[in-house]
Design an enzyme around this catalytic site. Structure first.
Site, PDB file in Angstrom:
ATOM      1  CB  SER A 165     -16.645 -52.491 -33.489  1.00 13.67           C
ATOM      2  OG  SER A 165     -17.827 -52.076 -34.149  1.00 13.67           O
ATOM      3  CE  LYS A 166     -10.320 -49.431 -38.102  1.00  9.92           C
ATOM      4  NZ  LYS A 166      -9.234 -50.314 -38.298  1.00  9.92           N
TER       5      LYS A 166
END
Ligand code: GLU
Length: 473
Positions: A235-236
């Site tokens: 994920s980010k």
């Protein structure tokens, strides 16, 4: 011109930046083509007009340029190949490998509900009646099984009865991804499709389309996705960022290429540092791991640090300018650039990223008079500190420019310590405080040598003239 024996491609959909997973896929294709003496092409899959943007296309091109993954030939834009896609759909229709499906959206919904978990088959599949109604062209999945040999995943077999009769051409005449990708790969002469394993099942479906068109099926290599350090989907928060974010964190393109290559590929030893030529020599698809790799920033830093050590000073200076300018709050004068270039060998081993390199150079950039507050001013307030600075100044002043070297300065300080019968810290700490303001710095004699005579005497005199010695906290 002879046709290359191997042609690979990277085929991103321009719906966002070049994220780190895509960058690694591009690299695998690039290095494999290099290894085989083949070609690596870039195809922008921009057929989904609603989601594709020019800005994303540009971000992908910029990201690849920065990372140094250079494609051969012109960029192929999938949207420009619509005629070839339509022609292939018509050919499949003509041979009976595809059929017209007149089902409306509502009909499809109820058909799907009826057919439950089984793969979709249209009621129009076996009809020969031509109706005056809008239709899609669907692929007629044949009975039997489909087998592929994947360079990473091994042998895979699917029961065709689990594949939908998928749409090739929509009712508005536009091609779907599944058709476009086969036609484009064929027309580009792609021999090896290397991509994320989220496309593995598409390899089965696409194999059927290749076979129905009577075309050679390319070889496949489906690469596991990258996971976060905790083993969860990237994920980010983990670093699922665009290539430019890694540039802004201060990674060198060569360092990031090396790290991304090692992330999910190995060739039997623990060696971490690779140059491009070494990679091209040893890279094979079989070396790609079939288990997901985990992003590891410590390893990325280590590898990048190795590349910083190998990089030429002027190239490092050019690449770290944005970071230096930020610290300097403006452009650097030529004199400052020269000072940093001269200091490069002392900065390199102390930095894993260009950002850290700039941080290590902070003391070289500091503007007079240095801001000396709190902890950084403490050594100047000790008994006798300012007197030592004055006495040392008297010994430094007569040195000629040609004598202003690390060795001479080291000797001079040592002699001062011996002559005064003091510990090194008594002089070392206030001098370091006066010259660096507490910023990271190498051995003191290097600090003096690299700052140069005028700057050193200037910084010392600023402190001597101020009343640090008397100031209370
Ligand atoms: N355009 C597809 C994607 O970005 C890749 C297609 C392919 O590699 O076959 O996921």
């Amino acid at each position: 011109m002879t046709t290359p024996n191997v042609i690979t491609r990277f085929a991103p959909s321009p719906t966002g930046f070049l994220h780190i997973g895509g960058a690694r896929t591009a690299l695998f294709n690039y290095y494999f083509a290099k290894h085989m003496g083949g070609e690596f092409h870039l195809r922008i899959e921009d057929t989904d007009k609603a989601r594709s943007t020019d800005a994303a296309t540009q971000a992908i091109i910029d990201g690849m340029n920065w990372l140094g993954v250079h494609h051969d030939g012109e960029i192929v834009y999938q949207s420009k190949n619509a005629d070839a896609h339509i022609e292939a759909a018509q050919a499949l229709l003509g041979s009976g490998a595809a059929y017209r499906c007149y089902a409306t959206a509502e009909e499809l919904e109820s058909l799907r509900a009826e057919q439950g978990d089984t793969a979709f088959r249209s009621p129009h599949r076996d009809s020969t009646n031509l109706l005056d109604k809008p239709y899609t062209i669907r692929f007629r999945v044949a009975d039997g099984t489909t087998r592929i040999k994947d360079h990473v995943q091994g042998d895979i077999t699917w029961e065709n009865k689990n594949f939908d009769d998928l749409v090739l051409l929509r009712a508005d005449g536009t091609p779907t991804y599944m058709l476009a990708v086969v036609v484009d790969d064929h027309n580009m002469g792609v021999t090896h499709v290397v991509r994320g394993d989220d496309h593995l099942i598409n390899a089965g479906r696409q194999t059927l389309i290749y076979q129905a068109l009577g075309w050679d099926v390319p070889e496949w290599a489906h690469v596991p996705l990258i996971h976060g350090p905790d083993g969860k989907k990237l994920s980010k928060r983990h670093g699922a960022l665009g290539a430019e974010a890694y540039r802004d964190m201060g990674y060198l393109p060569g360092g990031l290429r090396n790290y991304l290559l090692k992330l999910g590929w190995s060739h039997g030893d623990e060696e971490l540092f690779f140059t491009d030529d070494e990679i091209a020599k040893v890279f094979t698809l079989e070396g790609i791991n079939s288990a997901p790799a985990r992003l590891d920033f410590d390893k990325m830093d280590f590898i990048n640090g190795q590349h910083i050590l190998q990089e030429a000073g002027d190239s490092l200076l050019a690449q770290s300018l944005p970071f230096l300018e930020e610290l300097n709050e403006g452009p650097l004068s030529d004199a400052l650039k020269a000072r940093i270039l001269a200091a490069m060998e002392t900065l390199k081993p102390r930095a894993k990223t260009l950002k850290e390199l700039a941080e290590q150079a902070r003391y070289l950039l500091a503007k007079r008079p240095l801001e000396l507050t709190g902890k950084s001013a403490k050594p100047l307030k000790r008994e006798g500190a300012i007197d030592h600075l004055s006495a040392l100044t008297l010994r430094l002043e007569p040195l000629k420019d040609t004598q202003w070297s690390h060795e001479t300065l080291q000797e001079l300080i040592q002699t001062y310590v011996t002559d005064n019968d003091i510990g090194f810290g008594k002089i070392g700490q206030p001098v370091r405080a006066a010259l660096t303001g507490g910023a990271p710095s190498p051995d003191l004699s290097w600090v003096l040598a690299l700052l140069g005579k005028d700057e050193v005497l200037g910084r010392l005199s600023d402190v001597i003239k101020s009343d640090y010695g008397k100031k209370e906290d």
